[in-house]
Write a protein that holds these residues in place. Structure first.
Motif, PDB file in Angstrom:
ATOM      1  N   VAL A   1      17.892   5.388  -3.237  1.00 52.00           N
ATOM      2  CA  VAL A   1      19.537   5.635  -3.286  1.00 52.00           C
ATOM      3  C   VAL A   1      20.358   4.053  -4.317  1.00 52.00           C
ATOM      4  CG1 VAL A   1      22.133   4.760  -2.138  1.00 52.00           C
ATOM      5  CG2 VAL A   1      20.384   6.602  -0.936  1.00 52.00           C
ATOM      6  N   GLY A   2      19.375   2.414  -3.451  1.00 50.82           N
ATOM      7  CA  GLY A   2      20.339   2.072  -4.356  1.00 50.82           C
ATOM      8  C   GLY A   2      19.578   1.647  -6.299  1.00 50.82           C
ATOM      9  N   TRP A   3      18.198   2.160  -6.034  1.00 47.27           N
ATOM     10  CA  TRP A   3      18.262   2.699  -7.593  1.00 47.27           C
ATOM     11  C   TRP A   3      18.885   2.553  -8.592  1.00 47.27           C
ATOM     12  CZ3 TRP A   3      16.436  -0.952 -10.723  1.00 47.27           C
ATOM     13  CH2 TRP A   3      15.084  -2.213  -9.826  1.00 47.27           C
ATOM     14  N   LEU A   4      19.257   4.473  -8.083  1.00 48.29           N
ATOM     15  CA  LEU A   4      20.255   5.696  -8.453  1.00 48.29           C
ATOM     16  C   LEU A   4      21.666   5.129  -8.738  1.00 48.29           C
ATOM     17  CD1 LEU A   4      18.712   9.390  -6.595  1.00 48.29           C
ATOM     18  CD2 LEU A   4      17.956   8.249  -9.152  1.00 48.29           C
ATOM     19  N   GLU A   5      22.086   4.845  -7.822  1.00 48.18           N
ATOM     20  CA  GLU A   5      23.518   4.126  -7.961  1.00 48.18           C
ATOM     21  C   GLU A   5      23.553   3.417  -8.706  1.00 48.18           C
ATOM     22  OE1 GLU A   5      24.926   3.264  -4.108  1.00 48.18           O
ATOM     23  OE2 GLU A   5      25.687   4.540  -3.466  1.00 48.18           O
ATOM     24  N   LEU A   6      22.133   2.397  -9.067  1.00 45.52           N
ATOM     25  CA  LEU A   6      22.104   1.047 -10.264  1.00 45.52           C
ATOM     26  C   LEU A   6      22.506   2.107 -11.696  1.00 45.52           C
ATOM     27  CD1 LEU A   6      22.211  -2.067 -10.394  1.00 45.52           C
ATOM     28  CD2 LEU A   6      20.022  -1.569 -10.584  1.00 45.52           C
ATOM     29  N   ILE A   7      21.694   3.168 -11.403  1.00 46.78           N
ATOM     30  CA  ILE A   7      22.027   3.503 -13.042  1.00 46.78           C
ATOM     31  C   ILE A   7      22.976   3.745 -12.820  1.00 46.78           C
ATOM     32  CG2 ILE A   7      20.868   5.193 -14.220  1.00 46.78           C
ATOM     33  CD1 ILE A   7      17.922   4.507 -12.710  1.00 46.78           C
ATOM     34  N   LEU A   8      23.811   4.986 -12.254  1.00 48.68           N
ATOM     35  CA  LEU A   8      24.817   5.924 -12.620  1.00 48.68           C
ATOM     36  C   LEU A   8      25.821   4.936 -12.531  1.00 48.68           C
ATOM     37  CD1 LEU A   8      26.509   7.786 -11.917  1.00 48.68           C
ATOM     38  CD2 LEU A   8      26.960   7.428  -9.387  1.00 48.68           C
ATOM     39  N   PHE A   9      26.415   3.084 -11.957  1.00 48.40           N
ATOM     40  CA  PHE A   9      27.465   2.672 -12.273  1.00 48.40           C
ATOM     41  C   PHE A   9      27.055   1.298 -13.488  1.00 48.40           C
ATOM     42  CE2 PHE A   9      27.863   3.642  -7.531  1.00 48.40           C
ATOM     43  CZ  PHE A   9      29.044   4.297  -7.623  1.00 48.40           C
ATOM     44  N   ILE A  10      26.010   1.380 -13.859  1.00 49.92           N
ATOM     45  CA  ILE A  10      25.395   0.852 -14.991  1.00 49.92           C
ATOM     46  C   ILE A  10      26.424   1.237 -15.523  1.00 49.92           C
ATOM     47  CG2 ILE A  10      23.818  -0.447 -16.652  1.00 49.92           C
ATOM     48  CD1 ILE A  10      22.708  -1.423 -14.189  1.00 49.92           C
ATOM     49  N   THR A  11      26.010   2.572 -15.534  1.00 45.41           N
ATOM     50  CA  THR A  11      26.188   3.895 -16.977  1.00 45.41           C
ATOM     51  C   THR A  11      27.937   3.371 -17.338  1.00 45.41           C
ATOM     52  OG1 THR A  11      24.328   4.712 -16.700  1.00 45.41           O
ATOM     53  CG2 THR A  11      25.654   6.123 -18.161  1.00 45.41           C
ATOM     54  N   LEU A  12      28.728   3.901 -16.320  1.00 47.93           N
ATOM     55  CA  LEU A  12      29.855   3.854 -16.337  1.00 47.93           C
ATOM     56  C   LEU A  12      30.799   2.926 -16.695  1.00 47.93           C
ATOM     57  CD1 LEU A  12      30.399   6.277 -12.718  1.00 47.93           C
ATOM     58  CD2 LEU A  12      30.035   6.972 -14.649  1.00 47.93           C
TER      59      LEU A  12
END
Length: 212
Positions: free
Chosen positions: A17-28
């Motif tokens: 959850v942490g890594w997927l959210e980190l990648i998603l929110f960095i992109t956004l």
């Protein structure tokens, strides 16, 4: 106590959850940041959105700040899992709780609009309601998993703390031996309850102390 989520260990689930959210929110964050820079540097673009009230510039500011906050909390989630710091997971849970409150408010507003509006906007309102409900259920699922992971880390830290704390105890069945008889005599003067009735009384002990 829950040990697995979707056939994954709680630690693995939390890291995923942490890594997927980190990648998603960095992109956004980069996307909304690039939009803000474009509107800020291009006066014609900024004037168009300001005059015609499209609200895109203000919306980009809001979503940029939101993506930045979620990037930080996702990083803290990963760090908390790796370091065993359950308080960092609390920060993630608080942020996600605020997000859930926002989704609930949006869903309530859209439901009100759905009831009070005519048939032309029913479709858009119903789609917004379904989207909000889906986000609420998905985030509740994430909160459920991270909560049990937090509890597991906290229990593990408490157990480790108990193991690291030295425990000093003296058996009540202790008896003096020939090798350390004098030491027992001295100890008896201060803790006589640790010894049996067959140990010398205070008067005899004083004599032994004088002769030792």
């Amino acid at each position: 106590m829950t040990k697995t989520i979707c056939y994954m260990q709680l630690r693995s689930f939390g890291l995923a959850v942490g890594w997927l959210e980190l990648i998603l929110f960095i992109t956004l964050t980069f996307i909304y940041g690039e939009n803000l820079l474009r509107y800020g540097l291009d006066k014609h673009e900024y004037k168009y959105h300001f005059v015609y009230g499209t609200g895109l510039n203000m919306g980009d500011c809001f979503f940029f700040a939101l993506a930045l906050i979620n990037t930080l909390t996702s990083f803290l989630l990963i760090l908390g899992i790796k370091k065993g710091r359950f308080l960092l997971l609390v920060i993630w849970l608080i942020n996600r709780g605020i997000s859930l409150l926002g989704y609930f408010i949006i869903s309530s507003l859209e439901f009100t609009k759905f009831i009070m509006s005519n048939d032309d906007v029913h479709y858009n309102a119903s789609c917004a309601i379904l989207q909000s409900q889906a986000l609420i259920l998905f985030n509740c699922f994430l909160v459920y998993g991270i909560y049990w992971l937090l509890k597991e880390i906290k229990d593990s830290n408490d157990q480790q703390h108990r193991l690291d704390t030295p425990v000093f105890s003296v058996s009540q069945e202790s008896r003096p031996s020939k090798l350390d008889f004098n030491a027992y005599v001295h100890q008896y003067k201060f803790q006589p309850s640790l010894f049996g009735k067959d140990f010398p009384d205070n008067e005899d002990t004083d004599k032994l102390l004088e002769g030792s």
